[in-house]
Design a protein around this motif. Structure first.
Motif, PDB file in Angstrom:
ATOM      1  N   MET A   6      54.187  12.559  46.767  1.00  0.00           N
ATOM      2  CA  MET A   6      53.947  12.922  45.382  1.00  0.00           C
ATOM      3  C   MET A   6      55.258  13.381  44.758  1.00  0.00           C
ATOM      4  SD  MET A   6      51.659  15.956  43.577  1.00  0.00           S
ATOM      5  CE  MET A   6      51.021  16.513  45.069  1.00  0.00           C
ATOM      6  N   ASN A   7      55.539  12.913  43.555  1.00  0.00           N
ATOM      7  CA  ASN A   7      56.722  13.350  42.834  1.00  0.00           C
ATOM      8  C   ASN A   7      56.482  14.733  42.242  1.00  0.00           C
ATOM      9  OD1 ASN A   7      58.071  10.997  43.355  1.00  0.00           O
ATOM     10  ND2 ASN A   7      57.431  10.025  41.455  1.00  0.00           N
ATOM     11  N   THR A   8      57.541  15.525  42.201  1.00  0.00           N
ATOM     12  CA  THR A   8      57.426  16.831  41.571  1.00  0.00           C
ATOM     13  C   THR A   8      57.977  16.766  40.155  1.00  0.00           C
ATOM     14  OG1 THR A   8      59.555  17.541  42.458  1.00  0.00           O
ATOM     15  CG2 THR A   8      57.594  18.085  43.751  1.00  0.00           C
ATOM     16  N   ILE A   9      57.528  17.690  39.334  1.00  0.00           N
ATOM     17  CA  ILE A   9      57.968  17.791  37.949  1.00  0.00           C
ATOM     18  C   ILE A   9      58.972  18.934  37.889  1.00  0.00           C
ATOM     19  CG2 ILE A   9      57.244  18.174  35.565  1.00  0.00           C
ATOM     20  CD1 ILE A   9      54.392  17.270  36.519  1.00  0.00           C
ATOM     21  N   ARG A  10      60.237  18.588  37.721  1.00  0.00           N
ATOM     22  CA  ARG A  10      61.300  19.594  37.656  1.00  0.00           C
ATOM     23  C   ARG A  10      61.171  20.339  36.333  1.00  0.00           C
ATOM     24  NH1 ARG A  10      66.116  17.703  37.368  1.00  0.00           N
ATOM     25  NH2 ARG A  10      67.114  19.366  38.548  1.00  0.00           N
ATOM     26  N   THR A  11      60.991  21.655  36.421  1.00  0.00           N
ATOM     27  CA  THR A  11      60.567  22.452  35.276  1.00  0.00           C
ATOM     28  C   THR A  11      61.460  23.662  35.052  1.00  0.00           C
ATOM     29  OG1 THR A  11      58.288  21.811  35.796  1.00  0.00           O
ATOM     30  CG2 THR A  11      58.574  23.686  34.330  1.00  0.00           C
ATOM     31  N   LEU A  68      57.750  39.402  31.479  1.00  0.00           N
ATOM     32  CA  LEU A  68      56.366  39.348  31.956  1.00  0.00           C
ATOM     33  C   LEU A  68      55.703  38.010  31.622  1.00  0.00           C
ATOM     34  CD1 LEU A  68      55.115  42.975  31.201  1.00  0.00           C
ATOM     35  CD2 LEU A  68      55.768  41.978  33.399  1.00  0.00           C
ATOM     36  N   ALA A  69      56.054  37.430  30.492  1.00  0.00           N
ATOM     37  CA  ALA A  69      55.503  36.112  30.141  1.00  0.00           C
ATOM     38  C   ALA A  69      56.015  35.050  31.107  1.00  0.00           C
ATOM     39  CB  ALA A  69      55.880  35.760  28.702  1.00  0.00           C
ATOM     40  N   ARG A  70      57.308  35.122  31.462  1.00  0.00           N
ATOM     41  CA  ARG A  70      57.857  34.170  32.437  1.00  0.00           C
ATOM     42  C   ARG A  70      57.184  34.342  33.785  1.00  0.00           C
ATOM     43  NH1 ARG A  70      62.580  36.265  30.504  1.00  0.00           N
ATOM     44  NH2 ARG A  70      63.136  37.107  32.545  1.00  0.00           N
ATOM     45  N   GLN A  71      56.986  35.584  34.191  1.00  0.00           N
ATOM     46  CA  GLN A  71      56.358  35.870  35.482  1.00  0.00           C
ATOM     47  C   GLN A  71      54.918  35.342  35.513  1.00  0.00           C
ATOM     48  OE1 GLN A  71      56.598  39.993  36.611  1.00  0.00           O
ATOM     49  NE2 GLN A  71      54.966  39.800  38.102  1.00  0.00           N
ATOM     50  N   GLU A  72      54.174  35.581  34.451  1.00  0.00           N
ATOM     51  CA  GLU A  72      52.775  35.125  34.391  1.00  0.00           C
ATOM     52  C   GLU A  72      52.688  33.600  34.445  1.00  0.00           C
ATOM     53  OE1 GLU A  72      49.168  35.246  31.183  1.00  0.00           O
ATOM     54  OE2 GLU A  72      50.338  37.092  31.457  1.00  0.00           O
ATOM     55  N   LEU A  73      53.571  32.927  33.723  1.00  0.00           N
ATOM     56  CA  LEU A  73      53.575  31.465  33.730  1.00  0.00           C
ATOM     57  C   LEU A  73      53.968  30.933  35.103  1.00  0.00           C
ATOM     58  CD1 LEU A  73      53.170  28.823  32.282  1.00  0.00           C
ATOM     59  CD2 LEU A  73      55.467  29.066  31.320  1.00  0.00           C
ATOM     60  N   ARG A  74      54.969  31.552  35.714  1.00  0.00           N
ATOM     61  CA  ARG A  74      55.388  31.148  37.067  1.00  0.00           C
ATOM     62  C   ARG A  74      54.220  31.281  38.040  1.00  0.00           C
ATOM     63  NH1 ARG A  74      59.658  30.417  40.540  1.00  0.00           N
ATOM     64  NH2 ARG A  74      61.281  30.682  39.000  1.00  0.00           N
ATOM     65  N   LYS A  86      50.103  27.561  41.515  1.00  0.00           N
ATOM     66  CA  LYS A  86      48.875  26.985  42.065  1.00  0.00           C
ATOM     67  C   LYS A  86      48.941  25.462  42.152  1.00  0.00           C
ATOM     68  CE  LYS A  86      46.398  30.716  39.883  1.00  0.00           C
ATOM     69  NZ  LYS A  86      45.628  31.092  38.714  1.00  0.00           N
ATOM     70  N   TYR A  87      49.935  24.885  41.503  1.00  0.00           N
ATOM     71  CA  TYR A  87      50.045  23.428  41.414  1.00  0.00           C
ATOM     72  C   TYR A  87      51.353  22.976  42.068  1.00  0.00           C
ATOM     73  CZ  TYR A  87      46.489  24.412  37.967  1.00  0.00           C
ATOM     74  OH  TYR A  87      45.358  24.870  37.341  1.00  0.00           O
ATOM     75  N   SER A  88      51.234  22.293  43.181  1.00  0.00           N
ATOM     76  CA  SER A  88      52.414  21.911  43.958  1.00  0.00           C
ATOM     77  C   SER A  88      53.300  20.895  43.241  1.00  0.00           C
ATOM     78  CB  SER A  88      51.990  21.358  45.320  1.00  0.00           C
ATOM     79  OG  SER A  88      51.187  20.205  45.148  1.00  0.00           O
ATOM     80  N   GLU A  89      52.782  20.237  42.225  1.00  0.00           N
ATOM     81  CA  GLU A  89      53.586  19.238  41.534  1.00  0.00           C
ATOM     82  C   GLU A  89      54.672  19.843  40.638  1.00  0.00           C
ATOM     83  OE1 GLU A  89      50.213  19.449  41.428  1.00  0.00           O
ATOM     84  OE2 GLU A  89      49.479  18.975  39.450  1.00  0.00           O
ATOM     85  N   PHE A  90      54.589  21.140  40.337  1.00  0.00           N
ATOM     86  CA  PHE A  90      55.612  21.786  39.515  1.00  0.00           C
ATOM     87  C   PHE A  90      56.680  22.411  40.401  1.00  0.00           C
ATOM     88  CE2 PHE A  90      51.972  21.864  36.605  1.00  0.00           C
ATOM     89  CZ  PHE A  90      52.558  21.289  35.497  1.00  0.00           C
ATOM     90  N   ASP A  91      57.917  22.019  40.170  1.00  0.00           N
ATOM     91  CA  ASP A  91      59.066  22.604  40.846  1.00  0.00           C
ATOM     92  C   ASP A  91      59.860  23.364  39.793  1.00  0.00           C
ATOM     93  OD1 ASP A  91      61.266  23.242  42.408  1.00  0.00           O
ATOM     94  OD2 ASP A  91      62.085  21.207  42.389  1.00  0.00           O
ATOM     95  N   ILE A  92      59.710  24.694  39.777  1.00  0.00           N
ATOM     96  CA  ILE A  92      60.413  25.508  38.787  1.00  0.00           C
ATOM     97  C   ILE A  92      61.848  25.680  39.267  1.00  0.00           C
ATOM     98  CG2 ILE A  92      60.491  27.714  37.579  1.00  0.00           C
ATOM     99  CD1 ILE A  92      57.405  27.836  38.081  1.00  0.00           C
ATOM    100  N   ILE A  93      62.758  25.007  38.569  1.00  0.00           N
ATOM    101  CA  ILE A  93      64.152  24.989  38.995  1.00  0.00           C
ATOM    102  C   ILE A  93      64.985  26.075  38.325  1.00  0.00           C
ATOM    103  CG2 ILE A  93      64.142  22.560  39.673  1.00  0.00           C
ATOM    104  CD1 ILE A  93      65.486  21.915  36.965  1.00  0.00           C
ATOM    105  N   GLU A  94      64.451  26.673  37.255  1.00  0.00           N
ATOM    106  CA  GLU A  94      65.210  27.711  36.550  1.00  0.00           C
ATOM    107  C   GLU A  94      64.292  28.449  35.597  1.00  0.00           C
ATOM    108  OE1 GLU A  94      67.943  30.038  36.280  1.00  0.00           O
ATOM    109  OE2 GLU A  94      68.938  28.191  36.921  1.00  0.00           O
ATOM    110  N   LEU A  98      60.566  18.702  32.404  1.00  0.00           N
ATOM    111  CA  LEU A  98      59.661  19.442  31.526  1.00  0.00           C
ATOM    112  C   LEU A  98      60.203  20.841  31.297  1.00  0.00           C
ATOM    113  CD1 LEU A  98      56.733  19.757  30.246  1.00  0.00           C
ATOM    114  CD2 LEU A  98      56.021  20.573  32.510  1.00  0.00           C
ATOM    115  N   ILE A  99      60.027  21.354  30.065  1.00  0.00           N
ATOM    116  CA  ILE A  99      60.316  22.763  29.810  1.00  0.00           C
ATOM    117  C   ILE A  99      59.086  23.414  29.182  1.00  0.00           C
ATOM    118  CG2 ILE A  99      62.823  22.544  29.622  1.00  0.00           C
ATOM    119  CD1 ILE A  99      62.543  22.594  26.576  1.00  0.00           C
ATOM    120  N   PHE A 100      58.846  24.642  29.584  1.00  0.00           N
ATOM    121  CA  PHE A 100      57.866  25.497  28.926  1.00  0.00           C
ATOM    122  C   PHE A 100      58.699  26.386  28.012  1.00  0.00           C
ATOM    123  CE2 PHE A 100      55.497  24.127  32.581  1.00  0.00           C
ATOM    124  CZ  PHE A 100      54.197  24.022  32.105  1.00  0.00           C
TER     125      PHE A 100
END
Length: 80
Positions: free
Chosen positions: A1-6, A14-20, A25-33, A52-54
């Motif tokens: 499965m490909n990951t989504i570099r995010t 706190l908003a960043r922490q909550e989103l992280r 819970k979803y292995s397809e998201f790779d939070i790179i920064e 992708l960026i949030f």
């Protein structure tokens, strides 16, 4: 499965922490920064070229729309 570099961009820790935590819970998201500052976010997006960026809309100094206008590389965006 490909990951989504995010990248998560929000001036509130706190908003960043909550989103992280929500994305963990979803292995397809790779939070790179995570970025709390629009200028830092522009540098990281241009350098790391995420899929992708949030993006927070309201940030001090520059809002999310202004940030997007300055990019030469524009990934997919989800506004938060």
């Amino acid at each position: 499965m490909n990951t989504i570099r995010t990248i998560i961009i929000d001036d509130e820790r706190l908003a960043r922490q909550e989103l992280r935590e929500s994305l963990s819970k979803y292995s397809e998201f790779d939070i790179i920064e995570e970025c709390s500052d629009p200028e830092d976010a522009i540098d990281k997006i241009e350098t790391l070229k995420p899929d992708l960026i949030f993006l927070d809309i309201q940030m001090p100094g520059k809002n999310g729309f202004q940030l997007l206008e300055e990019l030469t590389y524009v990934p997919d965006v989800i506004f938060v």
